[in-house]
Scaffold this active site. Structure first.
Site, PDB file in Angstrom:
ATOM      1  CG  ASN A  13      -1.925   1.140   1.456  1.00 24.51           C
ATOM      2  OD1 ASN A  13      -1.864   1.744   0.565  1.00 24.51           O
ATOM      3  ND2 ASN A  13      -2.664   1.005   2.054  1.00 24.51           N
ATOM      4  NE  ARG A  76      -5.911   2.384  -0.412  1.00 22.32           N
ATOM      5  CZ  ARG A  76      -5.777   3.578  -0.014  1.00 22.32           C
ATOM      6  NH1 ARG A  76      -5.095   4.337   0.403  1.00 22.32           N
ATOM      7  NH2 ARG A  76      -6.823   4.008  -0.447  1.00 22.32           N
ATOM      8  CG  HIS A 165     -12.493   5.214   2.605  1.00 21.49           C
ATOM      9  ND1 HIS A 165     -12.927   5.262   2.940  1.00 21.49           N
ATOM     10  CD2 HIS A 165     -11.333   5.331   3.080  1.00 21.49           C
ATOM     11  CE1 HIS A 165     -12.091   6.121   3.775  1.00 21.49           C
ATOM     12  NE2 HIS A 165     -11.189   5.839   3.281  1.00 21.49           N
ATOM     13  NE  ARG A 226      -9.681  13.852   1.825  1.00 23.01           N
ATOM     14  CZ  ARG A 226      -9.101  12.649   2.247  1.00 23.01           C
ATOM     15  NH1 ARG A 226      -9.988  11.730   2.568  1.00 23.01           N
ATOM     16  NH2 ARG A 226      -7.824  11.818   1.917  1.00 23.01           N
ATOM     17  CD  GLU A 368      -8.943  -0.035   4.500  1.00 21.95           C
ATOM     18  OE1 GLU A 368      -7.615   0.379   5.029  1.00 21.95           O
ATOM     19  OE2 GLU A 368      -9.200   0.663   2.685  1.00 21.95           O
TER      20      GLU A 368
END
Ligand code: ADP
Length: 384
Positions: A13, A76, A165, A226, A368
């Site tokens: 990743n 990823r 996601h 964010r 993940e």
């Protein structure tokens, strides 16, 4: 029938300045398999200490790992655009396609590509698989994925709800069905991934039918830095009246907003600490954060029609009991309740709604990297 895809898989990743890696071995399709090795290489390309670039970092990493009998490498990749709806064995054509998507993911895809390029060079005989954050959301109905903007413009510029996601929402919704002892195809789940980035997803029988992130990871829930959803006119207003450039507004909404913009702390633990100490800015940040989640739960409840479970995951979802309680407060009329005792205790995959509740409220730690490993083995076993 193909043989069950057991094997040894390296998951990479690659972020802009870090590489998270895990090495798995065994039968990953039954959520078995073990982690052989793993870690995080940080400060890539930074002055003073870290590896010079992704190539140097990966070269060093692969020298240290036991990669004998490696079945595949799983990468990823953040943005797979409209083309990729499943994990894909990487060839030159796939690399070119990921490159072509850089304008849609300018921060993420280049780092993902750097990892792919170096890993292909160092392990030329090992299959490499791209697992896309967007792929799970390719099942979104057209009405969910379409922005109500002039079609000619959206089509020319790839303006579309891609969602992110996906690897986490897929893993967590599947584990939720297992936790309830039900078939994945039969359950409707609202998954709430609340980490530094945050998104909600409505999963109907294993298919993503609504998700809160859109063209980019900026839309939807309030996040660490964010804003999530805002009136788009705020952008024009700032440009015209504050004289801010597009890049400055981009930076404002991505890096100086969310929890950080509201109270000066982007880490939920710090927000909770300040709130408990009576800081009104932190209390407001918490309220804005939780209220947005409540609103999405209501919207996705309406879209799904029937909800079997609501599942919290990622750093905040797994650990912040106060957020879970506040986000789902006063929803008894919808069959949704959180047991204060269950919410405050326990670890790992668990149900925190009261016994016999209509909607199971769950906590499922996301993984993940494991899901990428599983998807990688499946892609390799399917490949001709
Ligand atoms: P990333 O998206 O970077 O993978 P994580 O899933 O690790 O992020 O989530 C990071 C967030 O989780 C941070 O806001 C952090 O404060 C929050 N978090 C981690 N542990 C706790 C905890 N015990 N209580 C509340 N929040 C927590």
């Amino acid at each position: 029938m193909t043989a069950p895809p057991t094997g040894r898989v390296l998951v990479l990743n690659c972020g802009s300045s870090s590489i998270k890696y895990r090495l798995y071995d065994g039968d990953l399709t039954v959520d078995g398999g073990r982690v052989v090795d793993g870690g995080l290489v940080e400060r890539i390309g930074e002055e003073g200490g870290g590896p010079a670039d992704h190539a140097a970092a990966l070269q060093d990493l692969m020298g240290r790992l036991d990669l004998g009998e490696l079945t595949a490498v799983g990468h990823r990749v953040v943005h797979g655009g409209l083309r990729f709806s499943a994990p894909t064995v990487i060839d030159d054509d796939v690399v070119a396609a990921i490159e072509a998507l850089v304008p849609l993911a300018p921060l993420h895809n280049p780092a993902n590509l750097a990892g792919i390029t170096v890993a292909r060079r160092l392990l030329p005989d090992t299959p490499q698989v791209a697992v896309f954050d967007t792929a799970f959301h390719r099942t979104l109905p057209e009405a969910a994925a379409t922005y109500a903007i002039d079609r000619a413009v959206t089509q020319e510029y790839g303006i579309h709800r891609y969602g992110f996601h996906g690897t986490s929402h897929a893993y967590v919704s599947r584990r939720t069905a297992a936790l309830l002892g039900r078939a994945y195809e039969d359950v409707n789940v609202i998954t709430l991934h609340l980490g530094n980035g945050a998104s909600a997803c409505a999963v109907a029988g294993g298919r993503s039918v609504a998700t809160s992130m859109g063209l980019s990871p900026l839309e939807g829930l309030v996040m660490g830095t964010r804003s999530g959803d805002i009136d788009p006119a705020i952008v024009f207003h700032l440009q015209r009246n504050a004289g801010m450039s597009v890049d400055e507004i981009d930076h404002l909404l991505n890096h100086r907003s969310g929890l950080f913009g509201l109270c000066g702390a982007n880490d939920m633990r710090e927000v909770l600490r300040r709130r408990a100490a009576g800081d009104p800015a932190a209390a407001l940040a918490f309220d804005v954060y939780c209220r947005r989640i409540t609103a999405y739960v209501g919207a996705y409840y309406a879209l799904l029609g029937r909800v079997d479970a609501i599942t919290f995951t990622a750093g905040i979802g797994e650990n912040a009991a106060d957020v879970r309680a506040a986000a789902l407060a006063n929803l008894e009329r919808l069959g949704i309740a959180v047991s204060p005792e269950r919410n405050a205790t326990g670890a790992g995959e668990r149900i925190i709604s009261p016994e016999g509740a209509e909607v199971a409220v769950c906590v499922v730690p996301t993984d993940e990297e494991r899901e990428i490993a599983t998807q990688t083995l499946l892609a390799v076993s399917r490949a001709p």
